[in-house]
Design an enzyme around this catalytic site. Structure first.
Site: not given
Ligand code: IPE
Ligand code: IPE
Ligand code: MG
Length: 238
Positions: A15, A19, A32, A62, A66, A126, A185
């Protein structure tokens, strides 16, 4: 690596891209793009540290809400990264799998995902589990539907049986979940599987999260006392 204190499965809620860009007066897309570089760094670091499973939260259900332009940028970056990394995943022994609701993905991306999943399905070094168009509640509801469609009787449902209908079937629960950008969260990430995960929160924005900080999170994890509801062995002896 035979180190029982090493988290074998690490989940990361990546996240703070937006910002990071906004702080620099750049469009969110730049955040991004920079975030993809960190993904590559984390995959390399996981190979080096001997992690078995790395689960990356790339795009939530969710997140479809956007603006269209931002969703397009993310999907484009995803498709490009899958193509660029295809041969190195095959070569490095990385198994790629996507968890999430595939019905909303466009056919081109779906095709790229399925091709990489098929090409790497037997790889063992992996597992890179990418949560894309993913929501934990949605995953649980889809699992319930699958169980019903498979005529599973109510009596035969156990946590193990139910887990086998989840997208994460066959993958152990995450030992450690990291979230960047200061938010504390889960935002619908692995809500069933994280019942006993340890959490590491950092203010670092995802485009600034380095392998050194991943190592710091692992070191922090190693100091945790995971009791799973039991008492410590030394206390039993008393
Ligand atoms: C995480 O960064 C990437 C995705 C959710 C796709 P954000 O885009 O959520 O960045 P912030 O939280 O707005 O800074
Ligand atoms: C969670 O980040 C999803 C991903 C990192 C892919 P968000 O930025 O979407 O979460 P909220 O909206 O702050 O909870
Ligand atoms: Mg965010």
């Amino acid at each position: 690596m035979a180190d029982r204190l090493l988290p074998l499965h690490i989940g990361i809620i990546m996240d703070g891209n937006g910002r990071w860009a906004e702080l620099r007066g750049l469009p969110r897309a730049e955040g991004h793009k920079r975030g993809v570089e960190r993904v590559k760094e984390m995959v390399d670091a996981s190979l080096n540290f001997g992690i078995d499973v790395l689960s990356l939260y790339a795009f939530s259900l969710e997140n479809w809400l956007r603006p269209y332009e931002e969703v397009s940028v993310i999907m484009h970056l995803l498709k490009r990264t899958i193509k660029e990394e295809f041969s190195s995943f095959v070569k490095e022994g990385i198994q790629f799998r996507v968890i999430g609701n595939r019905t909303r993905l466009n056919p081109e991306i779906l095709q790229a995902i399925e091709a990489l999943e098929a090409a790497t399905k037997d790889n063992k070094r992996l597992t890179l589990q990418c949560a894309l168009s993913y929501g934990g509640r949605d995953e649980i509801i889809r699992a319930v539907k699958r169980a019903i469609n498979n005529n599973i009787s109510a009596d035969s449902i156990t946590e193990e049986v139910f887990g086998s209908f989840l997208d994460t079937n066959g993958i152990p629960d995450p030992d450690l979940i990291i979230r960047t950008s200061g938010e504390m969260r889960l935002s619908n990430f692995l809500i069933w599987q994280s019942a006993y995960s340890e959490f590491y929160f950092t203010d670092t924005l995802w485009p600034d999260f380095t392998k050194e900080e991943l190592l710091q999170a692992i070191q922090n994890y190693r100091t945790r006392d995971r009791r799973f509801g039991k008492v410590k062995r030394c206390m039993v002896a008393q």
